[in-house]
Design a protein around this motif. Structure first.
Motif, PDB file in Angstrom:
ATOM      1  N   PHE A 546       0.799  -1.129  -0.032  1.00 51.15           N
ATOM      2  CA  PHE A 546       0.043  -0.097  -0.055  1.00 51.15           C
ATOM      3  C   PHE A 546       0.995   1.256   0.032  1.00 51.15           C
ATOM      4  O   PHE A 546       2.103   1.325   0.690  1.00 51.15           O
ATOM      5  CB  PHE A 546      -0.855   0.213   1.209  1.00 51.15           C
ATOM      6  CG  PHE A 546      -0.293  -0.065   2.507  1.00 51.15           C
ATOM      7  CD1 PHE A 546      -0.058   1.198   3.369  1.00 51.15           C
ATOM      8  CD2 PHE A 546      -0.075  -1.158   3.128  1.00 51.15           C
ATOM      9  CE1 PHE A 546       0.563   1.061   4.499  1.00 51.15           C
ATOM     10  CE2 PHE A 546       0.396  -1.415   4.335  1.00 51.15           C
ATOM     11  CZ  PHE A 546       0.939  -0.097   5.188  1.00 51.15           C
ATOM     12  N   ARG A 547       0.440   2.296  -0.498  1.00 54.41           N
ATOM     13  CA  ARG A 547       0.956   3.594  -0.647  1.00 54.41           C
ATOM     14  C   ARG A 547       0.590   4.499   0.348  1.00 54.41           C
ATOM     15  O   ARG A 547      -0.971   4.694   0.300  1.00 54.41           O
ATOM     16  CB  ARG A 547       0.960   4.281  -1.848  1.00 54.41           C
ATOM     17  CG  ARG A 547       1.843   3.646  -3.122  1.00 54.41           C
ATOM     18  CD  ARG A 547       1.605   4.580  -4.431  1.00 54.41           C
ATOM     19  NE  ARG A 547       2.787   4.121  -5.641  1.00 54.41           N
ATOM     20  CZ  ARG A 547       3.035   4.671  -6.569  1.00 54.41           C
ATOM     21  NH1 ARG A 547       2.338   5.969  -6.943  1.00 54.41           N
ATOM     22  NH2 ARG A 547       3.806   4.133  -7.330  1.00 54.41           N
ATOM     23  N   VAL A 548       1.151   5.097   1.225  1.00 50.19           N
ATOM     24  CA  VAL A 548       0.610   5.865   2.303  1.00 50.19           C
ATOM     25  C   VAL A 548       0.600   7.311   1.890  1.00 50.19           C
ATOM     26  O   VAL A 548       1.809   7.907   1.333  1.00 50.19           O
ATOM     27  CB  VAL A 548       1.444   5.839   3.369  1.00 50.19           C
ATOM     28  CG1 VAL A 548       1.097   6.868   4.560  1.00 50.19           C
ATOM     29  CG2 VAL A 548       1.284   4.535   4.024  1.00 50.19           C
ATOM     30  N   PHE A 549      -0.339   8.216   1.869  1.00 47.18           N
ATOM     31  CA  PHE A 549      -0.703   9.821   1.625  1.00 47.18           C
ATOM     32  C   PHE A 549      -0.971  10.237   2.844  1.00 47.18           C
ATOM     33  O   PHE A 549      -1.753   9.464   3.498  1.00 47.18           O
ATOM     34  CB  PHE A 549      -1.195   9.928   0.426  1.00 47.18           C
ATOM     35  CG  PHE A 549      -0.565   9.580  -0.892  1.00 47.18           C
ATOM     36  CD1 PHE A 549      -0.121  10.327  -1.513  1.00 47.18           C
ATOM     37  CD2 PHE A 549      -0.749   8.069  -1.484  1.00 47.18           C
ATOM     38  CE1 PHE A 549       0.718   9.934  -2.868  1.00 47.18           C
ATOM     39  CE2 PHE A 549      -0.122   7.830  -2.869  1.00 47.18           C
ATOM     40  CZ  PHE A 549       0.655   8.767  -3.408  1.00 47.18           C
ATOM     41  N   LYS A 550      -0.721  11.519   2.943  1.00 45.37           N
ATOM     42  CA  LYS A 550      -1.037  12.093   4.212  1.00 45.37           C
ATOM     43  C   LYS A 550      -1.637  13.650   3.843  1.00 45.37           C
ATOM     44  O   LYS A 550      -1.131  14.364   2.973  1.00 45.37           O
ATOM     45  CB  LYS A 550       0.249  12.348   5.250  1.00 45.37           C
ATOM     46  CG  LYS A 550       0.459  11.245   5.874  1.00 45.37           C
ATOM     47  CD  LYS A 550       1.435  11.503   7.008  1.00 45.37           C
ATOM     48  CE  LYS A 550       2.158  10.300   7.508  1.00 45.37           C
ATOM     49  NZ  LYS A 550       3.112  10.371   8.646  1.00 45.37           N
ATOM     50  N   LEU A 551      -2.686  13.810   4.309  1.00 45.86           N
ATOM     51  CA  LEU A 551      -3.495  15.120   3.986  1.00 45.86           C
ATOM     52  C   LEU A 551      -2.819  16.254   4.648  1.00 45.86           C
ATOM     53  O   LEU A 551      -2.108  16.247   5.607  1.00 45.86           O
ATOM     54  CB  LEU A 551      -4.823  15.254   4.539  1.00 45.86           C
ATOM     55  CG  LEU A 551      -5.804  16.436   4.389  1.00 45.86           C
ATOM     56  CD1 LEU A 551      -6.060  16.594   2.935  1.00 45.86           C
ATOM     57  CD2 LEU A 551      -7.081  16.180   5.439  1.00 45.86           C
ATOM     58  N   ASP A 552      -2.623  17.272   3.678  1.00 40.24           N
ATOM     59  CA  ASP A 552      -1.914  18.584   4.375  1.00 40.24           C
ATOM     60  C   ASP A 552      -2.416  19.890   3.487  1.00 40.24           C
ATOM     61  O   ASP A 552      -3.131  19.588   2.722  1.00 40.24           O
ATOM     62  CB  ASP A 552      -0.478  18.254   4.131  1.00 40.24           C
ATOM     63  CG  ASP A 552       0.529  19.325   5.096  1.00 40.24           C
ATOM     64  OD1 ASP A 552      -0.296  20.238   5.532  1.00 40.24           O
ATOM     65  OD2 ASP A 552       1.516  18.693   5.679  1.00 40.24           O
ATOM     66  N   SER A 553      -1.946  20.877   3.785  1.00 39.13           N
ATOM     67  CA  SER A 553      -2.478  22.036   3.073  1.00 39.13           C
ATOM     68  C   SER A 553      -1.450  22.038   1.661  1.00 39.13           C
ATOM     69  O   SER A 553      -0.598  21.255   1.594  1.00 39.13           O
ATOM     70  CB  SER A 553      -2.014  23.288   4.004  1.00 39.13           C
ATOM     71  OG  SER A 553      -0.719  23.240   4.052  1.00 39.13           O
ATOM     72  N   SER A 554      -1.893  22.885   0.775  1.00 43.19           N
ATOM     73  CA  SER A 554      -1.735  22.785  -0.700  1.00 43.19           C
ATOM     74  C   SER A 554       0.083  23.009  -0.667  1.00 43.19           C
ATOM     75  O   SER A 554       0.492  24.035   0.178  1.00 43.19           O
ATOM     76  CB  SER A 554      -2.467  23.699  -1.378  1.00 43.19           C
ATOM     77  OG  SER A 554      -1.887  23.732  -2.903  1.00 43.19           O
ATOM     78  N   ASN A 555       0.711  22.536  -1.576  1.00 47.03           N
ATOM     79  CA  ASN A 555       2.071  22.788  -1.943  1.00 47.03           C
ATOM     80  C   ASN A 555       2.126  24.238  -2.654  1.00 47.03           C
ATOM     81  O   ASN A 555       3.103  24.995  -2.333  1.00 47.03           O
ATOM     82  CB  ASN A 555       2.703  22.081  -2.895  1.00 47.03           C
ATOM     83  CG  ASN A 555       2.768  20.717  -2.107  1.00 47.03           C
ATOM     84  OD1 ASN A 555       3.498  20.216  -1.151  1.00 47.03           O
ATOM     85  ND2 ASN A 555       1.914  19.578  -2.741  1.00 47.03           N
TER      86      ASN A 555
END
Length: 685
Positions: A546-555
């Protein structure tokens, strides 16, 4: 051609604008419906009434349905684009380079918005086990103005903001808060479903009536497939009535597109089919000897689910079968003829045949009829043709067994009430096909990760190709709270942050190891049979990563004035947030351009610059910090050559770092060369 700059408020910097899409669809159907308003395009209600007929217009106060305080705002919340992004975390992932599965850490409302462009209409099955609103579980307090900031504050990633707390009955908004939390998430979830997609929702009697009314509104009452009852265990604190069940609602996006027959493999069938295959190889055409051995095998399997199918004790060239009386009460009454002898086959009193003469003749020709005597027959029913059953709306699965299995897997009781992966496996089996290459299973209230575990289990069982997408809030765990102490300490032992999402990821890692080991054992056990058969096409490797992604403010940096104009101007000369990597930016581009988060990404050095090609040339990105006038031509020609080599279908987009260009000459030269070679969409960040 000028390069279009992607600002923080530009459409490409945001998730899908569902409101704008809806207006565009209305405009295409009824151009006269739209008029100018103070905020831009507006709907002319009088024209709408004329189009549909006044007789169909209903006073909102008299309309049948579920209404509550905040419903209008909840609807608007679903339509408001997200300005966040998902940041890749390869170090926390498993098999990053090859997996098609996603584990996303973040507020599921924002994640669902961010997935709209890339996954709209692509999800086959959604299963969720949301908070039941018992008064003890957390109900997400969404912030209409800035939900990304709200999320970061709630999860302790920035200072300030409200702390996570339960939704108690004394709050005065007990049901309202829960409904406002669920409504926008279900609206967005429906957009993600395929036309033949389905959603399963677990709930108990606290909110079942409200949830069903809400789903009727969002999915349509005609798309309700079933309200299933899951019997688990009695509550020891019961007073008047011991409640021992909960519910699973099943809705389709479009029920007419869902297969009319759902089937579940009968438990214990697979070992029988393996044994029959073995006996046929041993006995060749000696079917009596094979049948005798199969009957003996059944006697030795009394303690297993296979024993329930012991009537399938006969073997012929087709496989294992049982013999059934072909008559039934209320069947067709006529003289059935044995064509071989011309005699009439007797019909027992008060019975009728289950077929007509033509069907009987076909069964005889296919050797599916056993003539006990010339005038007495039995029909052969084969196990491999009757190994599935129609799912029942009421089923039993003890709740404690899932907790015990998960406790053994995790080597600790870190989740109090995990859902049962065996039950979710059955839902996955019912509503998906193993040979569907584009079958996505989603759970945006992932919790302990049961749905992802079930998808992997089912793929292992039937060589399926399902992919999963699960979302979990990194809800903090408090070591001083007696109900969270064990889980918090477990995170400490792992050396991970104290939050539920870390437990979800650890469960998926451990489940993958267990499934891989079981798969290897099964391969060895069946290896001898496989050697004796014709070589089969190599199976697709089981995807357990599985690929992990994390929510954050825009780049992409937004204009946020501090009062010091001079410093603000200096800060905003760099349009990307400090501390963000090229990979962060690349995956935000994937999301905002509507590309799959698991799409292949290649990299090349062109003119001394690092260039990425995403999706076979659909997106070309060079995020180097400096592009001089001398570099521009060679870089543009090299990118154009690579683009031609890949020959992607449709238009391609090229993206660069805006601050990288030495001057406007370098920028305009590069854009002009790319346009000459067919890359007309050139953007800068």
């Amino acid at each position: 051609m000028p390069i279009e700059k992607i600002e923080s408020n530009a459409p490409l910097a945001q998730s899908a604008d569902i409101r704008a899409d809806n207006i565009a669809k209305l405009k295409a159907l009824f151009p006269e419906l739209l008029t100018e308003g103070s905020g831009g395009a507006a709907i002319n209600v009088d024209v709408l009434k004329a189009l549909v007929g006044d007789a169909t217009a209903t006073d909102a106060d008299e309309k049948y349905g579920l209404n509550w305080h905040g419903k209008r705002r909840a609807r608007q919340l679903a339509l408001t684009p997200s300005t966040g992004t998902l940041r890749p975390c390869p170090d926390e992932s498993v098999d990053w380079d090859t997996t098609q599965n996603l584990m996303i850490e973040g507020d599921n409302l924002e994640v669902l918005k961010l997935l709209q462009k890339s996954y709209s209409g692509k999800v086959k099955l959604i299963y969720i086990d949301p908070p039941y609103n018992t008064g003890k579980d957390f109900v997400y307090p969404d912030n209409f103005q800035d939900n990304i900031k709200n999320y970061l504050e709630l999860t302790g990633q920035v200072e300030g903001g409200a702390k996570i707390s339960s939704n108690t009955e004394s709050s005065g908004r007990f049901h309202t808060d829960w409904l406002n939390m669920m409504y926008p998430r279900l609206k967005l979830a429906r957009n993600l479903l395929r036309e033949d997609g389905v959603i399963f929702l677990s709930i108990d009697d606290q909110e079942i009536a409200h949830l069903r009314s809400m789903c009727d509104e969002i999915f349509g009452p005609e798309n309700l497939i079933a309200e299933m009852v899951w019997e688990g265990a009695n509550k020891n604190d019961a007073r008047q009535v011991g409640v021992c069940h909960e519910y699973v609602l099943a809705y389709a996006k479009n029920r007419e597109q869902v297969p009319s027959d759902w089937g579940l493999k009968k438990e214990g069938v697979e070992p029988i089919l393996h044994e029959v295959k073995r006996l046929r190889k041993v006995h060749i055409t000696n079917f009596q000897g094979a049948s005798d051995d199969l009957a003996g095998w059944f006697r030795a399997m009394k303690a297993t689910p296979s024993f329930a199918h012991r009537r399938y004790k006969f073997i012929d060239a087709r496989g294992a079968y049982k013999e059934e009386n072909p008559t039934a009460p209320g069947g067709r009454r006529f003289d059935l003829i044995n064509r071989r002898t011309g005699s009439v086959i007797r019909l027992r009193p008060n019975r009728g045949w289950g077929f007509d003469q033509a069907e009987f003749d076909r069964l005889v020709a296919e050797e599916r009829v056993t003539f006990v005597t010339e005038t007495s027959v039995m029909i052969r029913l084969y196990l491999h043709e009757t190994d599935s059953m129609t799912p029942q709306s009421v089923f039993y699965q003890p709740a404690r067994s899932a907790s015990e299995r998960l406790g053994r897997l995790m080597e600790g009781d870190v989740f109090d009430f995990p859902k049962d992966e065996d039950v979710i496996c059955k839902l996955v089996e019912m509503a998906t096909r193993s040979d569907d290459d584009k079958c996505i299973v989603m759970d945006f209230f992932a919790g302990s990760g049961t749905t992802a575990h079930a998808a992997m289990n089912q793929n292992s069982a039937d060589s399926g190709r399902r992919q999963y997408v699960v979302v979990q809030l990194p809800e903090p765990l408090n070591p001083t709270d007696k109900e969270q102490k064990v889980a918090a300490n477990y995170c400490d032992q792992l050396g991970k942050p104290r939050n539920i999402a870390e437990l979800t990821k650890e469960r998926l890692r451990r489940a993958a190891i267990k499934i891989r080991a079981a798969s290897a054992r099964n391969t060895r056990a069946t290896g001898q049979l496989a050697l004796e058969e014709a070589p089969a096409a190599p199976a697709k490797p089981l995807d357990l990563g599985f690929r992990v992604f994390k929510l954050d403010s825009s780049n992409i940096r937004a204009w946020q004035p501090t009062g010091d104009l001079a410093q603000d101007l200096v800060d905003n000369m760099q349009h990307l947030m400090e501390g963000r990597t090229d990979q962060d930016v690349l995956y935000e581009l994937l999301l905002k351009l509507g590309l799959d988060l698991c799409v292949p990404i290649e990299a090349r050095q062109i003119a001394g610059k690092s260039v990425h090609s995403i999706g076979g040339g659909v997106l070309l990105a060079c995020l180097d910090a400096h592009i001089g006038v001398a570099d521009a031509e060679a870089l543009a020609l090299g990118m154009a050559a690579w683009h031609k080599e890949q020959a992607p279908e449709g238009d391609s987009t090229a993206v660069f770092r805006d601050s990288a260009f030495e001057n406007d000459v370098a920028k305009s030269n590069l854009a002009a060369i790319l346009e000459q070679h067919g890359i007309k969409q050139v953007r800068s960040l």
